[in-house]
Design a protein around this motif. Structure first.
Motif, PDB file in Angstrom:
ATOM      1  N   ALA A   1       0.817  -1.217   0.000  1.00  0.00           N
ATOM      2  CA  ALA A   1       0.000   0.000   0.000  1.00  0.00           C
ATOM      3  C   ALA A   1       0.851   1.267   0.000  1.00  0.00           C
ATOM      4  N   ASP A   2       1.990   1.254   0.739  1.00  0.00           N
ATOM      5  CA  ASP A   2       2.803   2.472   0.807  1.00  0.00           C
ATOM      6  C   ASP A   2       3.697   2.654  -0.413  1.00  0.00           C
ATOM      7  N   PHE A   3       3.646   1.729  -1.366  1.00  0.00           N
ATOM      8  CA  PHE A   3       4.391   1.836  -2.617  1.00  0.00           C
ATOM      9  C   PHE A   3       3.627   2.679  -3.628  1.00  0.00           C
ATOM     10  N   TRP A   4       2.293   2.773  -3.445  1.00  0.00           N
ATOM     11  CA  TRP A   4       1.439   3.374  -4.460  1.00  0.00           C
ATOM     12  C   TRP A   4       1.086   4.818  -4.127  1.00  0.00           C
TER      13      TRP A   4
ATOM     14  N   ALA B   1      -5.156   5.323  -2.713  1.00  0.00           N
ATOM     15  CA  ALA B   1      -6.163   4.275  -2.819  1.00  0.00           C
ATOM     16  C   ALA B   1      -7.483   4.837  -3.334  1.00  0.00           C
ATOM     17  N   ARG B   2      -8.230   3.994  -4.017  1.00  0.00           N
ATOM     18  CA  ARG B   2      -9.594   4.344  -4.371  1.00  0.00           C
ATOM     19  C   ARG B   2     -10.440   4.340  -3.093  1.00  0.00           C
TER      20      ARG B   2
ATOM     21  N   GLY C   1      -5.627   0.581  -5.833  1.00  0.00           N
ATOM     22  CA  GLY C   1      -5.019   1.885  -5.990  1.00  0.00           C
ATOM     23  C   GLY C   1      -5.658   2.696  -7.093  1.00  0.00           C
ATOM     24  N   VAL C   2      -5.495   4.002  -7.005  1.00  0.00           N
ATOM     25  CA  VAL C   2      -5.908   4.854  -8.116  1.00  0.00           C
ATOM     26  C   VAL C   2      -5.005   4.542  -9.304  1.00  0.00           C
ATOM     27  N   PRO C   3      -5.462   4.775 -10.531  1.00  0.00           N
ATOM     28  CA  PRO C   3      -4.630   4.457 -11.703  1.00  0.00           C
ATOM     29  C   PRO C   3      -3.279   5.158 -11.637  1.00  0.00           C
TER      30      PRO C   3
ATOM     31  N   SER D   1      -4.146  -0.200 -11.955  1.00  0.00           N
ATOM     32  CA  SER D   1      -4.804  -0.006 -10.658  1.00  0.00           C
ATOM     33  C   SER D   1      -4.670  -1.294  -9.846  1.00  0.00           C
ATOM     34  N   PRO D   2      -3.531  -1.481  -9.167  1.00  0.00           N
ATOM     35  CA  PRO D   2      -3.273  -2.746  -8.485  1.00  0.00           C
ATOM     36  C   PRO D   2      -3.995  -2.863  -7.144  1.00  0.00           C
ATOM     37  N   GLU D   3      -4.082  -4.080  -6.649  1.00  0.00           N
ATOM     38  CA  GLU D   3      -4.545  -4.284  -5.287  1.00  0.00           C
ATOM     39  C   GLU D   3      -3.486  -3.746  -4.336  1.00  0.00           C
TER      40      GLU D   3
END
Length: 320
Positions: free
Chosen positions: A232-235, A238-239, A261-263, A278-280
């Motif tokens: 999560a902290d790589f992106w 989040a949506r 994640g957002v695109p 948009s990955p998990e």
């Protein structure tokens, strides 16, 4: 509710104990390089092998002359057979039993276990032949129960077979083809990726830069997963909404709630990246090392060429 299919078979590298019990006529503990990699090969270079299937990638093969439908999984270190299928078709086969290394297994929070191995004299896939090696026998009942299209699957085609020669895998076109050196050199538009080898296996990790802060993390190439996932902290964010999904692995299914994640952009190198991904988003799990999983949402946008001998992996971008 969405269905999510995760990695099907974790890499088995260095999991085998050095003093494993042996119930076959042959003595000694199997060695990855010598025993799990086929000793003889005969390739039909450049001839595409079709990979049919609804969601998964399947291939028609033969094991010691017996027709076998195999699941193609670039996230699996070993080509393996389903235990029940092997018992049905080779009831008299002598099996060698090895024990997984508890220290290595604990890193995955999994108990040590014993794995039976079956000697394979001949294994063929679309005119390509592989001879004289061992296949682990694994229990795929949970996977078959969760995914009806895998009801008659006999095993998994893993990287120790796929990477025996340069191999181009097209997830969009559902084909794989082994290449000779001339065919590899003549592939137009290929981009060399920054990769790291998984020790004692033919699996590789691709290095990817964060769109948030530029840090680099390794990613497993896994066509056994429908979607990609990142820490999560790589992106970049989040949506707002979460999605309830059914998670499917070889052990069975479970209902989970997941965030996406957002695109954003996955950057592989200065001249190759994927936009609008948009990955998990995965929460941290203790002190476990952070990794990315590249699933079919990303892999269907380019072909991959694995060259184990040179330790290289190439992306071949496709026109969208």
């Amino acid at each position: 509710m969405k269905t999510r299919i995760l990695a099907l078979l974790f890499c088995l590298p260095a999991l085998f104990a050095t003093t494993a019990p042996d119930v076959s006529a042959a003595a000694g503990t199997p060695n990855f390089t010598e025993d799990f990699r086929p000793k003889k090969t005969a390739f039909a270079f450049g001839v595409p092998v079709p990979l049919p299937g609804e969601r998964m990638f399947l291939v028609e093969a033969k094991v010691n002359g017996v027709p076998a439908k195999m699941l193609v999984d670039t996230g699996a270190s070993h080509t393996s057979l389903d235990l029940s299928w092997a018992r049905k078709n080779f009831p008299d086969a002598k099996l060698r039993i090895v024990s997984t290394n508890p220290a290595e297994q604990n890193a995955y929070a999994m108990p040590a276990q014993k794995i039976p191995l079956m000697a394979v004299a001949e294994f063929s896939v679309g005119g390509n032949a592989f001879s004289d090696f061992f296949m682990p026998l694994v229990d795929l009942r949970g996977l078959r129960a969760a995914l009806p299209e895998l009801n008659d699957v006999a095993g998994i085609l893993g990287m120790n077979t796929i990477a025996l020669a340069p191999c181009r895998v097209s997830f969009k076109n559902r084909t794989l083809a082994w290449l000779d050196r001339e065919g590899l050199a003549g592939t137009p538009g290929k981009k060399k990726l920054d990769v790291r080898a998984v020790p004692e296996t033919d699996c590789v990790l691709v290095m990817i830069s964060s769109p948030k802060d530029g840090r680099v993390l390794p990613a497993l190439i896994d066509c056994g997963a429908v979607g990609s996932s990142v820490p999560a902290d790589f992106w970049i964010g989040a949506r707002p909404e979460k999605i309830r999904a059914v998670t499917t692995t070889a052990a069975g299914t479970q209902n989970v709630e997941i965030a996406f994640g957002v695109p954003g952009e996955l950057k592989f190198s200065e001249d190759f990246s994927l936009k609008n991904i948009s990955p998990e988003l995965l929460p941290p799990v203790g002190n476990a090392p952070q990794k990315i999983l590249l699933g079919l949402d990303a892999l269907s946008r380019f072909d991959l060429i694995f060259d184990r001998e040179k330790g290289e992996v190439f992306a071949v971008p496709l026109e969208n």
